[in-house]
Design an enzyme around this catalytic site. Sequence first.
Site, PDB file in Angstrom:
ATOM      1  N   ARG A  77       0.858  -1.194   0.000  1.00  0.00           N
ATOM      2  CA  ARG A  77       0.000   0.000   0.000  1.00  0.00           C
ATOM      3  C   ARG A  77       0.892   1.241   0.000  1.00  0.00           C
ATOM      4  O   ARG A  77       1.706   1.423   0.905  1.00  0.00           O
ATOM      5  CB  ARG A  77      -0.904  -0.003   1.238  1.00  0.00           C
ATOM      6  CG  ARG A  77      -1.699   1.273   1.389  1.00  0.00           C
ATOM      7  CD  ARG A  77      -2.708   1.249   2.540  1.00  0.00           C
ATOM      8  NE  ARG A  77      -3.323   2.562   2.613  1.00  0.00           N
ATOM      9  CZ  ARG A  77      -3.227   3.402   3.653  1.00  0.00           C
ATOM     10  NH1 ARG A  77      -2.582   3.056   4.753  1.00  0.00           N
ATOM     11  NH2 ARG A  77      -3.798   4.584   3.597  1.00  0.00           N
ATOM     12  N   GLU A 166      -7.164   8.779   6.375  1.00  0.00           N
ATOM     13  CA  GLU A 166      -7.384   9.475   7.644  1.00  0.00           C
ATOM     14  C   GLU A 166      -7.797  10.943   7.497  1.00  0.00           C
ATOM     15  O   GLU A 166      -7.069  11.849   7.921  1.00  0.00           O
ATOM     16  CB  GLU A 166      -6.126   9.394   8.519  1.00  0.00           C
ATOM     17  CG  GLU A 166      -5.672   7.983   8.811  1.00  0.00           C
ATOM     18  CD  GLU A 166      -4.555   7.908   9.849  1.00  0.00           C
ATOM     19  OE1 GLU A 166      -3.987   8.951  10.215  1.00  0.00           O
ATOM     20  OE2 GLU A 166      -4.255   6.795  10.305  1.00  0.00           O
ATOM     21  N   ASN A 295      -7.273   2.111  10.101  1.00  0.00           N
ATOM     22  CA  ASN A 295      -5.952   2.327  10.691  1.00  0.00           C
ATOM     23  C   ASN A 295      -6.134   2.356  12.193  1.00  0.00           C
ATOM     24  O   ASN A 295      -6.867   3.200  12.713  1.00  0.00           O
ATOM     25  CB  ASN A 295      -5.345   3.664  10.242  1.00  0.00           C
ATOM     26  CG  ASN A 295      -4.939   3.652   8.788  1.00  0.00           C
ATOM     27  OD1 ASN A 295      -5.056   2.634   8.098  1.00  0.00           O
ATOM     28  ND2 ASN A 295      -4.444   4.787   8.302  1.00  0.00           N
ATOM     29  N   TYR A 297      -4.021   1.875  15.988  1.00  0.00           N
ATOM     30  CA  TYR A 297      -2.766   1.711  16.728  1.00  0.00           C
ATOM     31  C   TYR A 297      -2.984   1.530  18.229  1.00  0.00           C
ATOM     32  O   TYR A 297      -2.192   0.925  18.905  1.00  0.00           O
ATOM     33  CB  TYR A 297      -1.880   2.945  16.517  1.00  0.00           C
ATOM     34  CG  TYR A 297      -1.377   3.082  15.100  1.00  0.00           C
ATOM     35  CD1 TYR A 297      -0.156   2.525  14.732  1.00  0.00           C
ATOM     36  CD2 TYR A 297      -2.118   3.754  14.122  1.00  0.00           C
ATOM     37  CE1 TYR A 297       0.319   2.633  13.444  1.00  0.00           C
ATOM     38  CE2 TYR A 297      -1.645   3.859  12.824  1.00  0.00           C
ATOM     39  CZ  TYR A 297      -0.428   3.300  12.488  1.00  0.00           C
ATOM     40  OH  TYR A 297       0.037   3.398  11.202  1.00  0.00           O
ATOM     41  N   GLU A 355      -3.528  -0.018   8.231  1.00  0.00           N
ATOM     42  CA  GLU A 355      -2.318   0.347   8.989  1.00  0.00           C
ATOM     43  C   GLU A 355      -2.437  -0.180  10.409  1.00  0.00           C
ATOM     44  O   GLU A 355      -3.489  -0.044  11.041  1.00  0.00           O
ATOM     45  CB  GLU A 355      -2.133   1.873   9.100  1.00  0.00           C
ATOM     46  CG  GLU A 355      -1.633   2.544   7.856  1.00  0.00           C
ATOM     47  CD  GLU A 355      -1.451   4.053   8.035  1.00  0.00           C
ATOM     48  OE1 GLU A 355      -1.196   4.511   9.175  1.00  0.00           O
ATOM     49  OE2 GLU A 355      -1.592   4.763   7.037  1.00  0.00           O
TER      50      GLU A 355
HETATM   51  C1  FCB Z   1      -1.024   7.257  10.706  1.00  0.00           C
HETATM   52  C2  FCB Z   1      -0.612   7.789   9.352  1.00  0.00           C
HETATM   53  C3  FCB Z   1       0.739   7.296   8.885  1.00  0.00           C
HETATM   54  C4  FCB Z   1       1.728   7.209  10.014  1.00  0.00           C
HETATM   55  C5  FCB Z   1       1.149   6.431  11.162  1.00  0.00           C
HETATM   56  C6  FCB Z   1       2.103   6.244  12.316  1.00  0.00           C
HETATM   57  O1  FCB Z   1      -1.846   8.199  11.317  1.00  0.00           O
HETATM   58  O2  FCB Z   1      -1.557   7.438   8.391  1.00  0.00           O
HETATM   59  O3  FCB Z   1       1.162   8.141   7.853  1.00  0.00           O
HETATM   60  O4  FCB Z   1       2.113   8.477  10.397  1.00  0.00           O
HETATM   61  O5  FCB Z   1      -0.009   7.051  11.627  1.00  0.00           O
END
Ligand code: FCB
Length: 450
Positions: A77, A166, A295, A297, A355
């Site tokens: 990607r 995002e 995405n 985290y 992500e």
């Molecule tokens: C996300 C972004 C990517 C990177 C990661 C850590 O928000 O899409 O570009 O910065 O975080």
Amino acid sequence: MAKLIFPDHFTWGAATSSYQIEGAPAADGKGESIWDRFTHTPGNIWNGENGDLACNHYHLYPDDVQLMADLGLQSYRFSISWPRIFPAGGGKPNQKGMDFYRRLVDLLLQHGIKPAVTLYHWDLPQALQDNGGWANRDTARYFEHYAAYVFENLDLPVDLWVTLNEPWVSAFLGHALGVHAPGENDFSKALRVSHHLLLAHGLAVRSFRESGRKNEPIGITLNLAPVHPASDSDADKNQARRADGFMNRWFLDPVFTGTYPRDMVEIFSRSFEMPVIIEEDGAIISSPVDFLGVNNYTRIVVRAGSSDDDFMGSPVNPPDAEYTEMGWEIYPQGIYELLIRLHNEYQPPKLYITENGAAFADEVNEFGEINDSQRIDYLQAYIREAWNALQEGVPLEGYYAWSLLDNFEWSFGYSRRFGLVYVDFSTLQRIPKNSAYWYRDLISRNGLEV
Ligand code: FCB
């Protein structure tokens, strides 16, 4: 030892974005982007760094594709830099810019790696910013035009199209908190920007359906996180609901239902100027997508703020938790919770994790290796939760690790390493970390051994 095997058609990949890796900010006729401008404005970026060189992927892309092939990646990607294709945002296209992505896609296909193309990962042409940027509704039309041009001219098979990466981050970090390009601090403007980004997404989806491209899926990638109350008190629970409205529902609802969440409209309109919404906008924005890109985290934990209009609350860092170098809590079960919720509440036809990953202070040891066991633990725990969600019937089709390479992490410059592959920024040498070999093995057995 248990084996958690993924479905046969499941796709394993890694992700990057144009500004974070390409470098070559003026090569072959590329125009200036808002990130070129923002990084060259003193005070914005850690240590005064910028993406002028980054990983120099623009020139080293054949090596990077070889690296992907060596790691057995099934998909890659990446994002297209809009100002490489339209240096002034609109007007005359720059053939050389398009040629770069054609060469990249061609090489990926030669190696059996499926291209996943993001059209916008934050590098707006500066010329459009000079015209009001995303706060100007016309920018959505410029985006539609650029997208249509790419649909027509990137005339090779693409496996996944992502309109925007995002939009929450573009809108709010860029226009309300001022920590991302274009660096503004105006919440009303950020709301307007969010509406125009959503409109741009919908217009691009429509134009895709009218293009000659068939059987290729298109969707949007949102940054999403579960929001939890810091306690069982009603005040904290209500706060979590509002923060969820701001962080998640403000984009999910319009994409899937064509309307903004009513509670948030009420709250925002008490303090801010609301975007002008034309009757047809809802239908455009909710043009059916083939998938939702997630995405994720971390999670967000909030304590009640000072009033019922507070939609952020006070963020809380749970004391016994572990954190990455970003200060983000490691909370793998959050991705499970999120996937189940998205499936139940919004029912996107398919889901991809576009992500997921972690920054740690990686170091090359005396043997030239990077023993990033914390990253392996992180990835393993999140992927295991994704597997759990699959067992519950969530139509999850693929997973992309962020990131293939250490790269320019926005306002943090090069101080945060997310890569599966280490980059020595003085020589640009790439060294796969242990996590890269671990991921290669996971891909080859299509699953986890836990
Ligand atoms: C996300 C972004 C990517 C990177 C990661 C850590 O928000 O899409 O570009 O910065 O975080």
